[in-house]
Each structure stands twice: as structure tokens, then as C-alpha cells.
Write a protein that holds these residues in place. Structure first.
Motif, PDB file in Angstrom:
ATOM      1  N   ARG A  69     120.474  35.893  72.915  1.00 26.40           N
ATOM      2  CA  ARG A  69     119.617  35.454  71.803  1.00 26.40           C
ATOM      3  C   ARG A  69     118.151  35.747  72.104  1.00 26.40           C
ATOM      4  O   ARG A  69     117.399  36.163  71.225  1.00 26.40           O
ATOM      5  CB  ARG A  69     119.788  33.952  71.561  1.00 26.40           C
ATOM      6  N   ASP A 101     125.209  31.985  68.722  1.00 29.59           N
ATOM      7  CA  ASP A 101     124.140  31.011  69.003  1.00 29.59           C
ATOM      8  C   ASP A 101     124.548  29.904  69.978  1.00 29.59           C
ATOM      9  O   ASP A 101     123.733  29.071  70.346  1.00 29.59           O
ATOM     10  CB  ASP A 101     123.598  30.417  67.694  1.00 29.59           C
ATOM     11  N   HIS A 114     123.314  40.807  65.322  1.00 31.25           N
ATOM     12  CA  HIS A 114     123.771  39.419  65.382  1.00 31.25           C
ATOM     13  C   HIS A 114     124.114  39.071  66.824  1.00 31.25           C
ATOM     14  O   HIS A 114     124.661  39.897  67.556  1.00 31.25           O
ATOM     15  CB  HIS A 114     125.039  39.231  64.531  1.00 31.25           C
ATOM     16  N   GLU A 143     129.085  28.959  58.309  1.00 31.39           N
ATOM     17  CA  GLU A 143     128.105  27.864  58.434  1.00 31.39           C
ATOM     18  C   GLU A 143     127.009  27.952  57.362  1.00 31.39           C
ATOM     19  O   GLU A 143     126.306  26.978  57.103  1.00 31.39           O
ATOM     20  CB  GLU A 143     127.458  27.870  59.841  1.00 31.39           C
ATOM     21  N   HIS A 144     126.839  29.156  56.771  1.00 34.79           N
ATOM     22  CA  HIS A 144     125.772  29.338  55.767  1.00 34.79           C
ATOM     23  C   HIS A 144     126.283  29.270  54.330  1.00 34.79           C
ATOM     24  O   HIS A 144     125.514  29.467  53.391  1.00 34.79           O
ATOM     25  CB  HIS A 144     125.064  30.671  55.997  1.00 34.79           C
TER      26      HIS A 144
HETATM   27 MG    MG Z   1     123.431  32.591  63.431  1.00 38.65          MG
END
Ligand code: MG
Ligand code: GDP
Length: 160
Positions: A96, A129, A126, A62-63
Motif C-alpha cells: 500500500r 488493504d 489496486h 465494500e463500496h
Molecule cells: Mg480498497
């Protein structure tokens, strides 16, 4: 034959939690595990490995294209990580919250990042999310036979 306790499906949500290379080097593996264990979550998968570029590229897909992406992949593949799957009610959101904000300087004390980290690129751990991300990440890092099926006898003392 052990006693099996019926568990609501909602208590079987799973999250992918990974101690990053800096967390392993700083001997924080036990600390991270302890926090999830003591909260009452159930450990269903765990392994130590040096991630390949391939798995890192997909994990952080995603990054891709962002300025920090090459450094992020370079870092996560630079040493051993501890990859884990934890299970329990609302584990993704709660995990999270336990980990803290992405930028450790904005993480509340009491969170993992808020207690043990300073820089964005060295934020120790990590956590998935979303439930969808968790399913994708668990399938990426673990094969089904690496996830243990068992009933902790403590379950009725954690869930009403
Ligand atoms: Mg993330
Ligand atoms: P997370 O889900 O809280 O881990 O955060 P993200 O998914 O947004 O980013 C993934 C990881 O990339 C973060 O945990 C940071 O280690 C790193 N990262 C995110 N944003 C930046 C940034 O702007 N600069 C750098 N150097 N690293 C970043």
C-alpha cells in the motif's frame, strides 16, 4: 534438487496486487512488476484477464451503494487487468505504501500513483488493504493451483 531455505512464516504474508485497465493500456505493467520485484518481494501468481461483472462486484463489494460504485465496476470490467499475488514480510502494508494514497493527487512522488496518475478513477493499481482482505481477494481471483510454490535462491540476500 535445489537448495531450500527455511523461511519464517512472517515472510510469507501475501497481497493481491492488480494493474487496472488504465495501467495495462498505458503500458505500466512492467513498471509495477519491476517495483515489487526490485524491493525483494516474491511473485507467486500472475494472469491477464478482462474481469466479469460478477468478480468486480464481489471484489469491490465494500463500496456497493456508494455513488461511484457503478462507474468503478464499469471501469474495472472495461478492459484487461493484470492480477497478481506477491509474497513477503509485511507485503500488505508495504505494498500500500508503494502504491500510494487512493487519490493520486495526494500520493507522494516515488509511489506508483504519485508517479503515474492524476485522477481517482484512473489510479493504475489496486493493492489489498489488510491481511484479511488479501486472503479474500486472492481466493476470489486465483485458484490454489494457479499459485506457484518455489524457493527463490536470493532469499538469504533479502532476509537476515
Ligand atoms: Mg480498497
Ligand atoms: P484503494 O483501496 O486505495 O484502491 O481505494 P478504495 O478501496 O477506497 O476505492 C477503490 C477504488 O475506487 C479506488 O482505487 C478508486 O479508483 C475508486 N474510488 C474510490 N473513491 C472514489 C470516489 O470518491 N470517486 C471515484 N470516481 N472513484 C473512487
Amino acid at each position: 534438487m535445489g537448495t531450500t531455505v527455511a523461511m519464517a512464516a512472517s515472510n510469507q504474508e501475501r497481497s493481491f496486487i492488480m494493474v487496472k485497465p488504465e495501467g495495462v493500456q498505458r503500458a505500466l505493467v512492467g513498471e509495477v512488476i519491476k517495483r515489487f520485484e526490485q524491493r525483494g518481494f516474491k511473485l507467486v501468481g500472475l494472469k491477464v484477464l478482462v474481469p466479469s461483472k460478477d468478480i468486480a462486484n464481489v471484489h469491490y463489494g465494500e463500496h456497493e451503494g456508494k455513488p461511484f460504485f457503478p462507474k468503478l465496476v464499469g471501469h474495472i470490467t472495461s478492459g484487461a487487468v493484470v492480477a497478481m499475488v506477491w509474497e513477503g514480510k509485511d507485503i500488505v502494508k508495504t505494498g500500500r505504501a508503494m502504491i500510494g494514497a487512493t487519490n493520486p493527487l495526494a500520493s507522494a512522488p516515488g509511489t506508483i500513483r504519485g508517479d503515474f496518475a492524476i485522477d481517482l478513477g484512473r489510479n493504475i493499481v489496486h493493492g489489498s488493504d489488510s491481511v484479511d482482505s488479501a486472503q479474500r481477494e486472492i481466493a476470489l481471483w486465483f485458484s490454489p493451483d494457479e499459485l506457484a510454490e518455489y524457493d527463490p535462491t536470493v532469499t538469504p540476500w533479502i532476509y537476515e
